[in-house]
Motif scaffolding. Structure first.
Motif, mmCIF file in Angstrom:
data_model
loop_
_atom_site.group_PDB
_atom_site.id
_atom_site.type_symbol
_atom_site.label_atom_id
_atom_site.label_comp_id
_atom_site.label_asym_id
_atom_site.label_seq_id
_atom_site.Cartn_x
_atom_site.Cartn_y
_atom_site.Cartn_z
ATOM 1 N N ASN A 77 72.328 62.927 36.775
ATOM 2 C CA ASN A 77 71.293 62.052 37.453
ATOM 3 C C ASN A 77 70.510 62.528 36.173
ATOM 4 N N ILE A 78 69.846 61.859 35.537
ATOM 5 C CA ILE A 78 68.639 62.002 34.148
ATOM 6 C C ILE A 78 67.703 61.035 34.366
ATOM 7 N N VAL A 79 66.509 60.506 33.607
ATOM 8 C CA VAL A 79 65.878 60.155 34.254
ATOM 9 C C VAL A 79 65.619 58.590 35.320
ATOM 10 N N GLU A 80 66.405 59.895 36.416
ATOM 11 C CA GLU A 80 66.705 57.981 37.626
ATOM 12 C C GLU A 80 67.974 57.478 37.279
ATOM 13 N N LYS A 81 68.819 57.902 36.118
ATOM 14 C CA LYS A 81 69.918 57.328 35.747
ATOM 15 C C LYS A 81 71.478 58.044 36.034
ATOM 16 N N GLU A 82 72.355 57.014 36.406
ATOM 17 C CA GLU A 82 73.726 57.945 36.582
ATOM 18 C C GLU A 82 74.399 58.380 35.426
ATOM 19 N N PHE A 83 74.552 59.334 34.299
ATOM 20 C CA PHE A 83 75.165 59.557 33.255
ATOM 21 C C PHE A 83 76.861 59.784 33.571
ATOM 22 N N ALA A 84 77.592 59.051 32.988
ATOM 23 C CA ALA A 84 78.720 59.200 33.179
ATOM 24 C C ALA A 84 78.956 60.612 31.770
ATOM 25 N N SER A 85 79.629 61.471 33.020
ATOM 26 C CA SER A 85 80.274 62.791 32.382
ATOM 27 C C SER A 85 81.477 63.219 31.906
ATOM 28 N N PRO A 86 81.642 63.234 30.659
ATOM 29 C CA PRO A 86 82.888 63.481 29.235
ATOM 30 C C PRO A 86 84.144 64.201 29.911
ATOM 31 N N ILE A 87 83.706 64.648 30.870
ATOM 32 C CA ILE A 87 84.537 65.428 31.388
ATOM 33 C C ILE A 87 84.584 65.061 33.353
ATOM 34 N N GLY A 88 84.033 64.022 33.003
ATOM 35 C CA GLY A 88 84.123 63.011 34.420
ATOM 36 C C GLY A 88 85.533 62.610 34.781
ATOM 37 N N ASP A 89 85.947 62.276 36.397
ATOM 38 C CA ASP A 89 87.414 61.675 36.823
ATOM 39 C C ASP A 89 87.523 60.384 36.253
ATOM 40 N N GLY A 90 86.389 60.215 35.840
ATOM 41 C CA GLY A 90 87.032 58.785 34.554
ATOM 42 C C GLY A 90 87.260 58.930 33.219
ATOM 43 N N TRP A 91 87.203 60.508 32.824
ATOM 44 C CA TRP A 91 87.782 60.650 30.930
ATOM 45 C C TRP A 91 88.536 59.546 30.606
ATOM 46 N N ARG A 92 89.305 59.412 30.775
ATOM 47 C CA ARG A 92 90.637 58.190 30.056
ATOM 48 C C ARG A 92 90.059 56.830 30.035
ATOM 49 N N ILE A 93 89.045 56.537 31.383
ATOM 50 C CA ILE A 93 88.656 55.137 31.342
ATOM 51 C C ILE A 93 87.263 55.125 29.996
ATOM 52 N N LEU A 94 86.466 55.735 30.196
ATOM 53 C CA LEU A 94 85.366 55.784 29.555
ATOM 54 C C LEU A 94 85.263 56.534 28.471
ATOM 55 N N TYR A 95 86.294 57.439 28.222
ATOM 56 C CA TYR A 95 86.092 57.639 26.454
ATOM 57 C C TYR A 95 86.936 57.625 25.554
ATOM 58 N N ASN A 96 86.950 57.929 24.669
ATOM 59 C CA ASN A 96 87.956 58.226 23.305
ATOM 60 C C ASN A 96 87.466 59.944 22.606
ATOM 61 N N TYR A 97 88.383 60.433 22.617
ATOM 62 C CA TYR A 97 88.511 61.669 22.097
ATOM 63 C C TYR A 97 89.172 61.588 20.853
ATOM 64 N N GLU A 98 88.933 63.277 20.041
ATOM 65 C CA GLU A 98 89.145 63.590 18.757
ATOM 66 C C GLU A 98 89.541 64.920 18.818
ATOM 67 N N LEU A 99 90.183 65.516 18.280
ATOM 68 C CA LEU A 99 90.399 66.921 18.134
ATOM 69 C C LEU A 99 90.212 67.690 16.275
ATOM 70 N N GLN A 100 88.828 68.002 16.800
ATOM 71 C CA GLN A 100 88.613 67.986 14.986
ATOM 72 C C GLN A 100 89.254 69.418 14.778
ATOM 73 N N ASP A 101 89.307 70.441 15.489
ATOM 74 C CA ASP A 101 89.216 71.875 14.814
ATOM 75 C C ASP A 101 88.992 73.135 15.706
ATOM 76 N N SER A 102 89.112 73.947 15.506
ATOM 77 C CA SER A 102 89.582 75.402 15.965
ATOM 78 C C SER A 102 88.975 76.320 16.266
ATOM 79 N N VAL A 103 88.141 76.568 16.394
ATOM 80 C CA VAL A 103 87.109 78.054 16.070
ATOM 81 C C VAL A 103 87.527 79.458 16.792
ATOM 82 N N GLU A 104 86.613 80.377 16.496
ATOM 83 C CA GLU A 104 85.873 81.574 17.537
ATOM 84 C C GLU A 104 84.757 81.662 17.860
ATOM 85 N N LEU A 105 84.373 81.700 19.010
ATOM 86 C CA LEU A 105 82.642 81.362 19.166
ATOM 87 C C LEU A 105 82.692 82.971 20.022
#
Length: 835
Positions: free
Chosen positions: A245-273
Motif C-alpha cells: 500500500n503506497i499513497v492509498e494504492k495497491e502496488f504489485a511486488s516483483p516477488i509476489g505470488d503472481g510474479w510470472r503473470i505480472l512481470y518479466n525478468y532478466e538475469l544481468q550479473d552476479s556480484v559480491e555485496l
C-alpha cells in the motif's frame, strides 16, 4: 647541462605522477530531487575497473586505465561521463537526470531454453516465507526517520508571477540548493524523528514510541499531529507482501505470488555485496498501466533473499498527479534468518497539476539500528500504536548531532534556513492562514476557532435565509478543556437557534473524554444518524440538507452527555445520556393519557434515553490532533460495533419506555488485481411500539451530489422501519478493466460498482398505534414501510478519475419502482481528488 637538468626534472615529475595511485571518490545524486542514487555503476570507460555506489550514493575507485573518462549509469537515468586526472586523489560528483525509460525495450524472447532468471525466482518464492520479517515472533529496533517536502519545477514563467515576486529574496537563493545540474527547489518541510519500534507476529501487533521529533515547516507552529506521522510506522514497505500500500494504492511486488503473470525478468550479473554472493535481476511489468515497478534486485545465493532492491513506478501506471515513486532498500539478515530493512529511501514526485504550476517532491529516509529478536511483549503493551513522548519536541541541535544516524547534508541545512526565511514573509503567512481555514473549516484567532464556515449561511422553506456564527476553543486555550457554541437566526420564522457545549479530556493516552452539550434548533426527519455509523454533524452533506425544502421539520431542545474511553487497543466504550423535546412543525399526533386517565391526542413529546455502544476494531490506528482524535481506519480486520438504547418513562419527563439494539460490521477488502472493496452491514431492532418519529427513517438522497451514507434512489423520509438489516457495498476496480481497453486506457478512467440492499419492516402493532386523523377528522400524513419479504435494491455503475477530479455514478432502483413519482434512475456527481 641546464637542458639536461630540466629534462631530468620533467621526467621525475612524470614518473612520480605515474607511481602515485589514482583514487577517485565522489557522490552520485538525482538532479531533480537531490537524493543519493544507490547501486549506480561507476566505471572507467571501456574497462571493468569501477565500483557501485553505496546506499548513500558514495563510490570509490582505485586504479587507472588508458581511458581518462569515468562513466556513471543506472536504470531510469541518463548516462553521464566526466574526465579524471591520473595519479592523484580527487573528488568527482555526479548529478544524473531521470529519463523516460522505454520499458518496451526490455524483451524476453521465447525459445526452448528457459529464462535463466526463472530458476532463481522459483527459489525466491520457495524461500519467501522464511525470509519474510513477518514470521519473526517479536523484534524491536531504534529507528531514525527523515522527511523533506519541496516544491520543484519552478519555471522562469512561474517566477515572474506577481505572487511569486513577493518571495523573490528566497527564490534568488534557491540556486545554492540546486547544485551543478540540478533543478531549483523551494523547501516547505523537513523533519527528523528518533523512535523505538516494536513488533509481534501472534497476534500481529506493532507499536512505535516516538522519543524525539524535530519539525521545520512553512506554517507549522506546533507539529504534534505531524510528529506522529513522521516515524517508521508510515514508512513500512515490505516487498515480501504480494501487494504494497503506497499513497492509498495497491502496488504489485516483483516477488509476489503472481510474479510470472505480472512481470518479466532478466538475469544481468552476479556480484559480491558485503560478503554475500548475489544474483542481479532486472524486472519490468508486462502491462504498462499496472500499478507495478521496474528496477533491479540483488538476490543472495545462500538463502535467496532480497539483499538490495531498487523499485520505480512505471511512468505509464494508472495513477494521478504522481510522476514518479522510487523505493530503495538495503536489508539485513537477523539471527533467525529473516531479513529486515536496515535502510530505506522513498521518493514521491508529484507532477504539475496545470502547465503553469509547480510540482512537488516528497523524500523519506529511514535507518534502523540495533535490530534485536526479542520475546513478545504482553498485548497490553501495544495498546497505543503510536505514542508520542511528552517532551518529544524539546530537543536541541546537540542532541541531534549525537543521535541522528546520518549527518545532515549541506543541502538539508540550507533547506532549514530557507524555511525559516519563508515563514517570516507576510505574504506567506497570509496564504498559510487561508489554506488552514479551508482545510479545517475554522478560522483560528488565538485561543478560538471561528466557524465552521460551511454553516455560515443556509436557505430553506421554513427559516428562509439562515445565518449562523459559532466557534470553539482550541489547544492554545487548553489541552484539557474545549468549549463550543453557536447562534443562528432564521429571517422567515424570526427565531433564534443556539447551542453550547463543553468537553473535558480526562486522559489523553487512553483517550477518555466527557462531553456535555445543549442545543435548541430545527431539524427534519430522515437524516438522523444511527448509533453505529453516525456521521459528522459538521459534514458537507448535513450542510446541504439545510437547503431547499425541509421534510417534516421539527424544533428540538436537547441536553446530552457523552462519556467515551478507549478501554484497550481494540475495544472502546461510549455511553450517551440524552433528553430531547420534540415539537413538530408538521401535522402529527400521538395518543397519550391525561392526569385523569382519559385518552388525548398530543403533538409534542419528550424522550429520555441512554445508549451504550461497544466497538471492537483489532488493528485500528488513531492520531491525536490537538483536542481531537482521528481514526485512520483498520488495515486488515473488520470493525464490529453493537449498541443498546434504553428509553425511560418518567425521568426528566420522558414519556416512553423502549429498548433498541443495533449492530454493525464494516471492512476494507484488498482484492489484489481486482481492486479494493468496502462493505458496511448494519441491523437494528426496536422491541417496543412507538410514535413513528422515534422509528428509524432510512437516509435518502434527492440531491445530485453522491454520498455513501444515503440510499441514492430513495427519497427523504420515504421508508421507516422498526426492524431492518442493510448492506452497502462499493468496489473500486482501480483501472483493472478499463486499463485493458486500448483507447480508454489513455484516459485513465476507473470503474466503480455499487450495490445497496435494505430489508426492513414495521410490525402491525406499531402501525396500529399511529394516529391517522386529527381532533376534527382531518387526515394526517403517515409513512411508508417496506414489505418484510421484499428488499429495497439499488445498483450503480460509475466512472471515477474523470479529468482526475470527478466521479460520475449512474444509479438504478431495482425494486419498489411502481410508486408514483419514483426516480428509477439518476446521475450522481462527486468531487473526488484521488491518486
Amino acid at each position: 647541462m641546464r637542458t639536461h637538468l630540466i629534462f631530468i626534472l620533467n621526467l621525475f615529475t612524470v614518473l612520480q605522477a605515474f607511481s602515485q595511485e589514482t583514487i577517485i571518490r565522489g557522490k552520485v545524486i538525482d538532479a531533480d530531487s537531490g537524493d543519493p542514487i544507490p547501486f549506480a555503476n561507476v566505471v572507467i570507460q571501456g574497462t571493468s575497473i569501477g565500483s557501485p555506489t553505496d546506499f548513500d550514493g558514495y563510490y570509490e575507485i582505485k586504479g587507472e586505465a588508458e581511458s581518462d573518462t569515468i562513466v556513471v549509469s543506472y536504470i531510469g537515468y541518463e548516462t553521464k561521463k566526466k574526465v579524471y586526472t591520473r595519479g592523484i586523489i580527487q573528488t568527482i560528483n555526479f548529478q544524473l537526470r531521470p529519463e523516460s525509460t522505454s520499458l518496451g525495450e526490455f524483451v524476453i524472447t521465447a525459445g526452448k531454453q528457459e529464462n535463466p532468471a526463472f530458476p532463481i525466482m522459483r527459489q525466491v518464492m520457495a524461500n519467501k516465507a522464511r525470509n519474510d520479517k513477518r514470521r519473526i515472533p517479536a523484534y524491536e529496533y531504534e529507528s531514525y526517520n527523515k522527511i523533506e517536502i519541496d516544491i520543484d519545477n519552478i519555471t522562469e514563467k512561474l517566477r515572474q508571477r506577481k505572487a511569486m515576486q513577493k518571495i523573490t529574496q528566497v527564490l534568488d537563493s534557491i540556486e545554492q540548493i540546486a547544485g551543478e545540474d540540478g533543478k531549483p527547489i523551494l523547501p516547505l518541510f523537513i523533519s527528523e524523528s528518533l523512535s523505538k519500534f516494536y513488533f509481534r507476529s501472534d497476534p500481529k501487533l506493532q507499536k512505535e514510541h516516538i522519543q524525539k521529533s524535530k519539525i521545520t515547516g512553512v506554517g507549522i507552529e506546533d507539529g504534534s499531529l505531524i510528529s506522529q506521522i513522521t516515524g517508521s510506522s508510515f514508512q513500512e514497505y515490505n516487498f515480501y507482501q504480494n501487494r504494497m500500500n503506497i499513497v492509498e494504492k495497491e502496488f504489485a511486488s516483483p516477488i509476489g505470488d503472481g510474479w510470472r503473470i505480472l512481470y518479466n525478468y532478466e538475469l544481468q550479473d552476479s556480484v559480491e555485496l558485503d560478503g554475500e554472493f548475489c544474483y542481479v535481476l532486472d524486472y519490468v511489468p508486462k502491462n504498462d498501466q499496472e500499478l507495478a515497478f521496474y528496477g533491479t534486485m540483488w538476490i543472495t545465493k545462500e538463502d535467496y533473499a532480497i539483499k538490495r532492491i531498487d523499485a520505480t513506478m512505471q511512468p505509464t501506471a494508472n495513477l494521478n498527479f504522481i510522476e514518479r515513486i522510487k523505493i530503495q532498500q538495503e536489508l539485513e539478515r537477523t539471527t533467525i534468518g529473516a531479513w529486515i530493512p536496515a535502510k530505506s529511501r522513498v521518493l514521491i514526485d508529484v507532477s504539475e497539476i496545470t502547465k503553469n504550476s509547480a510540482g512537488m517532491l516528497a523524500k523519506f529516509y529511514n535507518s534502523n539500528k540495533n535490530i534485536t529478536i526479542t520475546e513478545p511483549h504482553p498485548t497490553k503493551f501495544y495498546e497505543r500504536t503510536i505514542e508520542l513522548e511528552e517532551d518529544a519536541k524539546m530537543t536541541d541541535e546537540l542532541f541531534w548531532e549525537a543521535n541522528r544516524h546520518d549527518t545532515l547534508s549541506t543541502t538539508e541545512r540550507n533547506v532549514i534556513s530557507m524555511i525559516d526565511s519563508l515563514n517570516n514573509i507576510p505574504f506567506v503567512k497570509t496564504w498559510v492562514e487561508i489554506l488552514k481555514t479551508v482545510a479545517r473549516g475554522y478560522v483560528e484567532v488565538g485561543p478560538l476557532d471561528l466557524g465552521p464556515w460551511p454553516f455560515l449561511f443556509a436557505q430553506n422553506n421554513i427559516e428562509g435565509p439562515r445565518v449562523r456564527i459559532g466557534g470553539r476553543t482550541n489547544e492554545n486555550f487548553s489541552l484539557r478543556w474545549q468549549f463550543n457554541g453557536y447562534l443562528a437566526y432564521g429571517f422567515k420564522d424570526r427565531r433564534f437557534k443556539y447551542g453550547l457545549g463543553a468537553m473535558w479530556i480526562a486522559n489523553r493516552k487512553k483517550w477518555t473524554t466527557l462531553n456535555l452539550s445543549y442545543r435548541n434548533d430545527i431539524d427534519q426527519l430522515g437524516i438522523q444518524p444511527d448509533p453505529i455509523n453516525g456521521f459528522n454533524s459538521g459534514s458537507a452533506f448535513v450542510a446541504l440538507t439545510q437547503l431547499g425544502n425541509l421534510v417534516r421539520p421539527f424544533d428540538y431542545e436537547r441536553i446530552q452527555f457523552d462519556y467515551f474511553t478507549q478501554v484497550s487497543k481494540a475495544f472502546s466504550l461510549n455511553l450517551t445520556l440524552r433528553n430531547q423535546k420534540f415539537d413538530p412543525r408538521f401535522e402529527f399526533r400521538y395518543s397519550d393519557t391525561n392526569d385523569i386517565g382519559a385518552t388525548v391526542l398530543r403533538q409534542k413529546f419528550t424522550t429520555t434515553e441512554a445508549t451504550l455502544r461497544l466497538k471492537y476494531a483489532r488493528d485500528e490506528t488513531f492520531l491525536i490532533n490537538d483536542n481531537t482524535r482521528r481514526s485512520l481506519g483498520t488495515l486488515r480486520w473488520p470493525s464490529l460495533s453493537v449498541a443498546y438504547t434504553r428509553g425511560f418513562k418518567g425521568p426528566l419527563n420522558g414519556q416512553f419506555d423502549y429498548h433498541r439494539l443495533d449492530f454493525g460490521i464494516s471492512q476494507r477488502l484488498k482484492m489484489g488485481l481486482w481492486g479494493v472493496s468496502f462493505y458496511n452491514v448494519t441491523a437494528s431492532h426496536n422491541f417496543n411500539d412507538l410514535p413513528y418519529p422515534l422509528l428509524r427513517a432510512h437516509i435518502g438522497n434527492e440531491q445530485i451530489i453522491f454520498t455513501n451514507i444515503a440510499f441514492s434512489q430513495m427519497e427523504f423520509f420515504e421508508y421507516l422501519s422498526d426492524s431492518y438489516a442493510s448492506l452497502r457495498y462499493q468496489h473500486f476496480f482501480e483501472g483493472f478493466l478499463l486499463n485493458r481497453i486500448p483507447l480508454l486506457k489513455k484516459l485513465k478512467w476507473r470503474l466503480v460498482g455499487s450495490a445497496n440492499v435494505l430489508f426492513g419492516s414495521v410490525r402491525q402493532s406499531n402501525i396500529d398505534l399511529q394516529i391517522t386523523e386529527d381532533e376534527i377528522g382531518n387526515p394526517l400524513p403517515l409513512f411508508d414501510s417496506l414489505d418484510p419479504n421484499k428488499p429495497y435494491l439499488e445498483a450503480g455503475l460509475g466512472v471515477e478519475n474523470i479529468f482526475k477530479l470527478f466521479r460520475v455514478d449512474w444509479f438504478h432502483r431495482l425494486t419498489y419502482t411502481d410508486k408514483p413519482g419514483v426516480r428509477k434512475s439518476s446521475i450522481k456527481v462527486s468531487f473526488n481528488l484521488s491518486l
